[in-house]
Each structure stands twice: as C-alpha cells, then as structure tokens.
Motif scaffolding. Structure first.
Motif, PDB file in Angstrom:
ATOM      1  N   PHE A 288       1.009   9.445  12.534  1.00  0.00           N
ATOM      2  CA  PHE A 288       1.076   8.005  12.265  1.00  0.00           C
ATOM      3  C   PHE A 288       1.417   7.723  10.807  1.00  0.00           C
ATOM      4  CE2 PHE A 288      -1.494   8.275  16.067  1.00  0.00           C
ATOM      5  CZ  PHE A 288      -0.886   7.325  16.856  1.00  0.00           C
ATOM      6  N   HIS A 289       1.259   8.735  10.001  1.00  0.00           N
ATOM      7  CA  HIS A 289       1.593   8.587   8.588  1.00  0.00           C
ATOM      8  C   HIS A 289       2.987   9.131   8.272  1.00  0.00           C
ATOM      9  CE1 HIS A 289       1.118   9.661   4.179  1.00  0.00           C
ATOM     10  NE2 HIS A 289       1.070   8.364   4.229  1.00  0.00           N
ATOM     11  N   THR A 290       3.165  10.404   8.570  1.00  0.00           N
ATOM     12  CA  THR A 290       4.454  11.027   8.238  1.00  0.00           C
ATOM     13  C   THR A 290       5.583  10.507   9.123  1.00  0.00           C
ATOM     14  OG1 THR A 290       4.004  12.852   9.722  1.00  0.00           O
ATOM     15  CG2 THR A 290       3.382  13.148   7.447  1.00  0.00           C
ATOM     16  N   GLY A 291       5.241  10.140  10.342  1.00  0.00           N
ATOM     17  CA  GLY A 291       6.270   9.680  11.256  1.00  0.00           C
ATOM     18  C   GLY A 291       6.449   8.174  11.239  1.00  0.00           C
ATOM     19  N   ARG A 292       5.690   7.531  10.397  1.00  0.00           N
ATOM     20  CA  ARG A 292       5.719   6.063  10.317  1.00  0.00           C
ATOM     21  C   ARG A 292       7.130   5.502  10.268  1.00  0.00           C
ATOM     22  NH1 ARG A 292       3.507   1.450   6.954  1.00  0.00           N
ATOM     23  NH2 ARG A 292       1.490   2.084   7.748  1.00  0.00           N
ATOM     24  N   ALA A 293       7.945   6.041   9.389  1.00  0.00           N
ATOM     25  CA  ALA A 293       9.311   5.530   9.241  1.00  0.00           C
ATOM     26  C   ALA A 293      10.061   5.618  10.565  1.00  0.00           C
ATOM     27  CB  ALA A 293      10.060   6.307   8.166  1.00  0.00           C
TER      28      ALA A 293
END
Lengths: 205, 205, 205, 205
Positions: free
Chosen positions: D161-166
């Motif tokens: 949810f953080h690294t893949g946010r974009a």
DNA sequence: AATGAATGAGCCTTCATTCAT
DNA sequence: GATGAATGAAGGCTCATTCAT
C-alpha cells in the motif's frame, strides 16, 4: 530545377525573418520541402546561399513600378522630382514588411561583403538619377557638395520611414503606413522645392 | 564590483561586433577575463545581459554635451532649433562607428523587446523636445499632424548619416564624417527654418 | 538501424544504473558507440528517449513464459491460481537485478507520466486476470471489496521480493533469490488457498 | 543553531520532492532562507547533507504511536500481532504522502550507502519484533525459514500500500487511503492468524 | 558564524556539415 | 540528382563548490 529555387525562396523568407545567424539551414530546407543536405548540395555553404539570396532579393526588389526618369519628361523637372519622391516613398513603405526590405535593412545594420555589390549595382544608379532630378529642379544653382547634401537630405526624409519604422511604431500616436505614402511624399516634395526658390537666402544659425 | 562592469563592456563590444546571436557568452567572458558562468551569475541570461547592454549603451550615448532645451533660451526659438539639430547630428555622427551606434542600428533592423524600453525611455523625450522646438520656431502655425511630419523629416535628415552610413560609405566620393557635422547641421537647419516662413505656400505636385 | 537500437539498450542500462537525472546522454552514447548528437537525432530528447526506454523495458519484461490464464484450465481454478502466482513470483525475482526491474522500481518511487501508460497498458490486464483467478478459486464467495483486498494482498506478498529487494538484502541472513521462487510461490499459494476454505470464520482483532 | 536545522528541514522537503540529484543546493538554501554556501559550511557536502537528512527523517519517522511490543502483553500473542500489523499499516499509509515516506521509497528504488545504515538501525529491530510476535502467535510451530517467509509475507501485504501506491492509484476504482487502514489491517491479520491454525495442512499446488 | 562573488566542470541541445547510398 | 543517417564542434546554462571577507 525546382528544388533549388524553392530553397532560395525559403531562404529569403527565413533570413528576412530571423537574420543570417538565427535562421537555420534545417528551417529553410523544411520550409522548402527539401532534405537537410540540400542546401549544401545546391549551394555548397550556408554563407554562399545567403549571398545568392541577397542577389535574388535585389533582382526582385524593383518589381512593381519603374523608377521615374528625368528623361521621361525633361521639361517638368519639379514635377519629375515629385514623381520620383512619391515612387521612392511608396517603395520604402511598401517593402517595409517585405522580405526584401527586411533583408536590406539587416544588411545595412550588419554589412557583409554582399553590401558592396548591392551598393554599386542597385543603389548607386538610383541615387544618381535623384541627383539629376534635383539638379534640374533647382536650375543648376547648386554646387556639387550642396547637391549631394540635398540628395542625402531627401533620401533621409524618405528612408526614415523604413529604417526608423521599428522606432516610429513604438513612439506616440502618429503612425505612418503605406496608405500615408502620398501625403508624406507631397510633404517632402513641397519642402524640397521651396528650398530651391530661395536657396541663396541665409538664415541665422 | 569590477567583474560585472567588465562583462558589460566586453558584451557591448562583442554584441556590436557580431550581433546578439553570433556573439557568444564565452567570447564575452574571455574578453572580460571572467568565467563563463559569470554572465549567468551577474545577469542571469544572455538575453538579460543584452538588455542591460542596450541600456548601458543608451546612457553612454549622449556622453559629452547635454541636449539643448527650449527652456534654455525661450526667446530665440530658431536659434534653439539650430542648436538642437547641431547637437543631434554631432551625436549621431560621433556614435557612428562606435559600439553604441552599431548596437542601436542593429536593434533597429532586428528589434527585440529591449527596443520598447529604449523607445519610451530614451527616444520619446528627445523627440518631444524637438516637437516643442519646432512648434516654437514656426510660431505655432502647424497643426499636430504637420508638426509630427516636420519632426520626422528633420530626424530623418540627421539619422540618415547614421543608419545609412554603411551605404553612404560605399557610394560615390562624398564622404561625411564627424568633422562635417556643423556643415550638415547648418544645411538642415536652414532648410527647416526657411520652410516655416512660407509654410502656407503650396507648390504644385 | 542498429544505432537507434544500440542507444536504446545503452540507455536502459544507464537509466537503470543511475536514474533519469544522474544518467547522462554522453554516457549513453559512449556506451552505444554513437555520437552525442545521436540521441537528439533519433529520439529528439533525453526525456523522449526515457519514455521509449520504459516502453521497451515493459515489452521485454515478460520475456520467457506467458501469463497463465483461467481459460487455460477452467476446471482447476486452485491449480491455476498457483500457476499464476508461481509465474508472477518468478518474473519478479528474475527481473529483480535486471535493468527492467530497476527501471520499474524507480518509476514507482518517482512516477513520471510514463507510469500512466504503463499502468493502463501493462499492469491492469495482469491485475484483472488475477482477480478472475481468485474469484474462481474461492468459488465466488467474496464480494468485490474483499476480492480486491485479496488480490492486493497476493500481489503485495510477491512484490515485496522485488520492491523490497534492496532492503531484504541488507537485513539478516535469509536471502531470497530466483532459485527460491518456487518455494516462495508455493508458500503464498498455500496461504491464499487455505484462507478461502474458512473465509467466513472471524478471528478476534 | 537555527540555520542548520532550517537547512535540514528544507533539504528533507526538497529531496523528498525531487530526489537527490534533481534537488538542488540552491533550492534548499533559498527555502531555508540561507546563503548558497550554507550547505557546504554546515554539512561540508551535498552528499553528507543527504545522509544527515535520511537520519533526521528516520528519527522523525516513528513519531506518533510507539511500536507495539510482545513484552507489552506476552499472554495475548495473537492480539499483539494484530496490534502490530495495525500499527504498521497505519504508519505506512500515513507516511505515504509524507516527506519521510517519499524519502524512504526513493532510497529503496535507488539505494545509496545511507540505506545500509537505515536497514541496520531502523528496519532490523522492527522486523525482529515482528518475528517474535509471529513466533509467539503460532506457538513456535514454524522453523526459521518458514518464520522468515511468514514475516516477509506480512510485511509485503502491508508495504504494497506504500510502495505500490503510485501504481494502485492508477489502476481501477478501488482506492485505499489512510481511512481504510483498520479494514486493511484486520484483513491481513485474519489471514495471518488463520494460516497458523492449520499450518501443517498442505494444499495441492 | 556566515556570506556574496566567482569558478570550473559538465550537461543537454543545436547546428552546419559530411558521407555512403 | 538527392537523401537519410550520423558527426563534431560549439553554445547556453546549471550546479556544487570554494574563497576572501
């Protein structure tokens, strides 16, 4: 032989718009629908192309009305001078926005060797005809030095509407365009003729 | 604070010699004994540097005599006009071969936004003072349009020795240099004054 | 047509190594054995080159096996899901140290417009197929929201070996490389499948 | 000592926004209201400044809730694990748009030596605590390898949810923001706990 | 402690030109 | 006769860094 001519025309437009250095070979070729290498192929050089463009421009500069000659109506020198001034003013005001006119203006400010050629070939004859007309109009009463000064003065009054165009446009209201050519010409002519009548009267300086 | 001034002077020389596009920042900096980045540091831009050079040039153009004002001698308008013309011609002929002169000539042929500033700031006041002088010299007998035309005519006669310099030098013998300034000025003045006396007399066109 | 491709490959390597900003055009061209101007000639821009590199990378990312589709074996959804996860993990671990992988990781951390294109064109279809597989594997027992969460969870478990690679390598001994792909995949699959069987049982939070 | 701190904060913002290479020293100093030379004066180097920024970021990263520890409630390991996951997810989703979060994401994609320090100092302890919690929650039934895999899986589900946010933002409807943190955490927790109950049951692959 | 001036290296880009075809 | 590909030189500009004050 269409490509070469296309390039010549495109180059005239581009050089007039951006000047020699800012105008790019690529731009010229694109505009001419030719390859980038075409300029070098047909003209060897950007510089050589520019030289040919100037000649091309000079040739096409006189297009329109022919210059009035004293020989046309030797009996009415004053009228002839007026006609010449009107012709010259019209020509200058007209070519103001023209590629040819802008090209010449640039050459003036940033002379290259091409200007020598232009001076001898194109300008000299015009200037000499003016000398003849002024001489006739004042009845031969001026010595050579005064005659030259008179001519330069007339040319200056006309030329300012061309070379000073950029500045005039940025000054106050009074705008002078092609439509004012006749008014301007008559103003200059009147002034010129009047000065001949009493050209021996001195004003205090 | 020497570096900035050095660059300014070097830039004036380079831009006058080669024009804006052909003049390189590197050349300017070398000539100023400064680093390539100095232009960016002191002027932010090549363009901005150019703008400042023009202003600098304008400021230094009038070096020498101040412009004669009508207010100086309100009772001798004709004399005043003569003084103004003499001042203007001297100034133009003087700056002819100068960096300043060549810079201005270039701007004229290839105007940038810098010209706007110059027109409003430098030329307008001069042109307006001329208007006042002419108006006084002719006794207020000219309407606005005629007054403007008269002013442009006078300026044109003076300016041609500057803008047309490159061409004049390439024509016939008659050369006009700084030493001829007074002769030229008096010629223009005479002509101008004479035309006021009889400015209601029409010549046939 | 070799030069363009050479540059593309060199650019992929350089951008993967140093990123967009730190990667220099000169470096790319040197590595491609081409002139500095070649980038501009073939790709117009460093930016445009980067965009094309990303697309090139995406195209070459899937190299090897095709993505398993539910339609391949509609009767064994659980097996299919396992196959898909194995395929995805292998792909991620494979591209981990690859230029392609590093390129993508960078894009993720510092998205450019190129990511939009990538998301719609490349990732969306993969993500949707996973949705179909999960839905089939759990017998349609999940509502849409839960389904999405499940998919993200699976992807996250796989992805961490790629995006977190740099960190994982710097932590304790347990190293996970391409050779561990099957072990990892089976672990994830087991976990996923088991949760479906009892997905209505709540644990206290 | 205000200037130094100002620069540190400005640098965090600038590096988070543009990255290390694209973020300029001048920008940082301007934003900090300091002189261009201030960075080199206070931090010797842009690189050293960046290193200190990362540490600064790491120190400020945990601000907010403290990490739940097994020691807090040794008798309810499952509950503890849930608390930990909730804490971690909240933290990740919260720091998504934060300077700290973006800084870390960049470091991940483009590791510098600073990452080594971060891994050992900041991440390792967190990861080890998770290990302890999982071990306790599953009653010690997992060997070390399986335990590690389990931990990575949990971290992966959170991290995505953080690294893949974009990427997630560019995919279909399902958007996950900070307000969904609890839902997500409980989903992950349920899944994790359930797998422990029957972790010896094999599914076909 | 802090700064304004100045620097040098290097980057992206543009341009006129060439060369093989 | 004409061109697409490729080149090398140079240009403007930016940036991190230094130095004298």
């Amino acid at each position: 032989m269409s490509t070469k001519e296309d390039i010549l025309n495109a180059a005239m437009a581009v050089f007039a718009e951006h000047g020699f250095h800012a105008g790019t070979v690529r731009d010229i070729c694109d505009q001419a629908g030719a390859n980038v290498a075409a300029v070098n192929y047909h003209f060897h050089d950007k510089t050589s192309l520019y030289a040919e463009v100037l000649q091309h421009a000079y040739r096409n500069a006189g297009i329109g009305e022919p210059m009035p000659l004293l020989a046309d109506e030797p009996d009415h020198p004053a009228k002839q001078l007026g006609a010449w001034i009107a012709w010259y003013v019209r020509r200058l005001l007209h070519s103001g926005g023209t590629d040819v006119g802008r090209l010449m203006a640039r050459e003036m400010a940033e002379p290259t060797e091409a200007l020598d050629y232009l001076a001898k070939g194109a300008v000299q004859p015009v200037f000499m005809e003016l000398g003849r007309l002024v001489d006739a109009a004042c009845g031969g009463s001026l010595d050579e030095r005064a005659l030259k000064l008179q001519c330069v003065a007339i040319v200056g009054q006309c030329l300012v509407f061309h070379t000073g165009r950029a500045m005039l446009e940025r000054l106050d209201p009074p705008h002078f365009g092609y439509e004012d050519a006749d008014e301007i010409a008559s103003h200059i002519t009147k002034w010129a003729l009047r000065s001949f009548d009493t050209s021996n009267v001195d004003a205090e300086t």
